[in-house]
Design a protein around this motif. Structure first.
Motif, PDB file in Angstrom:
ATOM      1  N   LEU A 132       0.837  -1.197   0.000  1.00 27.34           N
ATOM      2  CA  LEU A 132       0.000   0.000   0.000  1.00 27.34           C
ATOM      3  C   LEU A 132       0.871   1.245   0.000  1.00 27.34           C
ATOM      4  O   LEU A 132       0.623   2.194  -0.758  1.00 27.34           O
ATOM      5  CB  LEU A 132      -0.936  -0.008   1.210  1.00 27.34           C
ATOM      6  N   ASP A 133       1.924   1.252   0.810  1.00 27.41           N
ATOM      7  CA  ASP A 133       2.849   2.387   0.831  1.00 27.41           C
ATOM      8  C   ASP A 133       3.477   2.599  -0.550  1.00 27.41           C
ATOM      9  O   ASP A 133       3.652   3.731  -0.988  1.00 27.41           O
ATOM     10  CB  ASP A 133       3.935   2.190   1.880  1.00 27.41           C
ATOM     11  N   ALA A 134       3.822   1.507  -1.237  1.00 23.44           N
ATOM     12  CA  ALA A 134       4.389   1.609  -2.582  1.00 23.44           C
ATOM     13  C   ALA A 134       3.386   2.230  -3.549  1.00 23.44           C
ATOM     14  O   ALA A 134       3.745   3.067  -4.379  1.00 23.44           O
ATOM     15  CB  ALA A 134       4.849   0.230  -3.083  1.00 23.44           C
ATOM     16  N   LEU A 135       2.123   1.830  -3.444  1.00 26.16           N
ATOM     17  CA  LEU A 135       1.092   2.439  -4.286  1.00 26.16           C
ATOM     18  C   LEU A 135       0.995   3.934  -4.012  1.00 26.16           C
ATOM     19  O   LEU A 135       0.937   4.743  -4.946  1.00 26.16           O
ATOM     20  CB  LEU A 135      -0.272   1.794  -4.052  1.00 26.16           C
ATOM     21  N   LEU A 136       0.993   4.311  -2.751  1.00 21.46           N
ATOM     22  CA  LEU A 136       0.831   5.718  -2.390  1.00 21.46           C
ATOM     23  C   LEU A 136       2.006   6.575  -2.857  1.00 21.46           C
ATOM     24  O   LEU A 136       1.856   7.786  -3.028  1.00 21.46           O
ATOM     25  CB  LEU A 136       0.633   5.864  -0.880  1.00 21.46           C
ATOM     26  N   ALA A 137       3.157   5.947  -3.092  1.00 21.27           N
ATOM     27  CA  ALA A 137       4.331   6.665  -3.593  1.00 21.27           C
ATOM     28  C   ALA A 137       4.374   6.688  -5.123  1.00 21.27           C
ATOM     29  O   ALA A 137       5.286   7.265  -5.702  1.00 21.27           O
ATOM     30  CB  ALA A 137       5.599   6.013  -3.045  1.00 21.27           C
ATOM     31  N   THR A 138       3.380   6.082  -5.766  1.00 24.34           N
ATOM     32  CA  THR A 138       3.345   5.949  -7.219  1.00 24.34           C
ATOM     33  C   THR A 138       2.283   6.855  -7.811  1.00 24.34           C
ATOM     34  O   THR A 138       1.136   6.824  -7.368  1.00 24.34           O
ATOM     35  CB  THR A 138       3.010   4.479  -7.600  1.00 24.34           C
ATOM     36  N   PRO A 139       2.637   7.661  -8.816  1.00 20.83           N
ATOM     37  CA  PRO A 139       1.599   8.447  -9.492  1.00 20.83           C
ATOM     38  C   PRO A 139       0.597   7.512 -10.167  1.00 20.83           C
ATOM     39  O   PRO A 139       0.980   6.495 -10.730  1.00 20.83           O
ATOM     40  CB  PRO A 139       2.362   9.252 -10.551  1.00 20.83           C
ATOM     41  N   VAL A 140      -0.682   7.844 -10.068  1.00 16.71           N
ATOM     42  CA  VAL A 140      -1.730   7.039 -10.703  1.00 16.71           C
ATOM     43  C   VAL A 140      -2.486   7.917 -11.685  1.00 16.71           C
ATOM     44  O   VAL A 140      -2.457   9.140 -11.605  1.00 16.71           O
ATOM     45  CB  VAL A 140      -2.694   6.421  -9.658  1.00 16.71           C
ATOM     46  N   ARG A 141      -3.195   7.245 -12.603  1.00 11.47           N
ATOM     47  CA  ARG A 141      -3.999   8.027 -13.553  1.00 11.47           C
ATOM     48  C   ARG A 141      -5.454   7.736 -13.362  1.00 11.47           C
ATOM     49  O   ARG A 141      -5.868   6.844 -12.730  1.00 11.47           O
ATOM     50  CB  ARG A 141      -3.572   7.753 -14.979  1.00 11.47           C
TER      51      ARG A 141
END
Length: 141
Positions: A132-141
């Protein structure tokens, strides 16, 4: 080696004007599934079928466990651990939910959509919190 794939599944939060910017901007919700066999909360994931690609496995498992179709985004870190004494490697993607309907079953009996901070608190395994932390550090579209 057991090979598996899954997703950190997200959607824009109700009332949010999309998920502009990074996922950590607060305008998203995270899907978590409850597995009664283990009495845990986790991200949707499952074992690779013969001849299946890791990406196809991740999309299939999201559909089977959450009822959602999804669009794969960025690759997230892979996770390695022992499952019943055998090494297991799970490959993950960020994935945007596109819609669908959850139906409880034997393998997954509950699905919740939570803001990131509440999802992080609900996750059972530290490795799932790291995803989840990795997702939150990743730009999403």
């Amino acid at each position: 080696m057991i090979l598996a794939a899954g997703c950190v599944l997200w959607r824009p939060a109700p009332g949010a004007a999309g998920a502009a910017g990074a996922a950590g901007a607060g305008g998203i919700e995270i899907a978590l599934v409850h597995r009664p066999k283990y009495d845990d909360w986790s991200h949707p994931k499952g074992k690779l079928k013969r001849g299946e690609t890791l990406a196809a496995c991740a999309v299939r498992e999201v559909a089977e466990e959450t009822g959602q179709s999804c669009e794969l985004g960025a690759r997230l870190p892979s996770v390695h651990y022992l499952a019943q004494g055998r090494p297991k490697e799970v490959h993950y993607w960020a994935a945007r939910a596109l819609g669908g309907t959850f139906t409880p079953g034997r393998e997954v009996d509950a699905l919740v959509w939570l803001p990131p901070a509440r999802a992080r608190a609900r996750l059972t395994q530290p490795r799932d919190r790291e995803l989840l932390d990795a997702l939150l550090a990743t730009p999403v579209r």
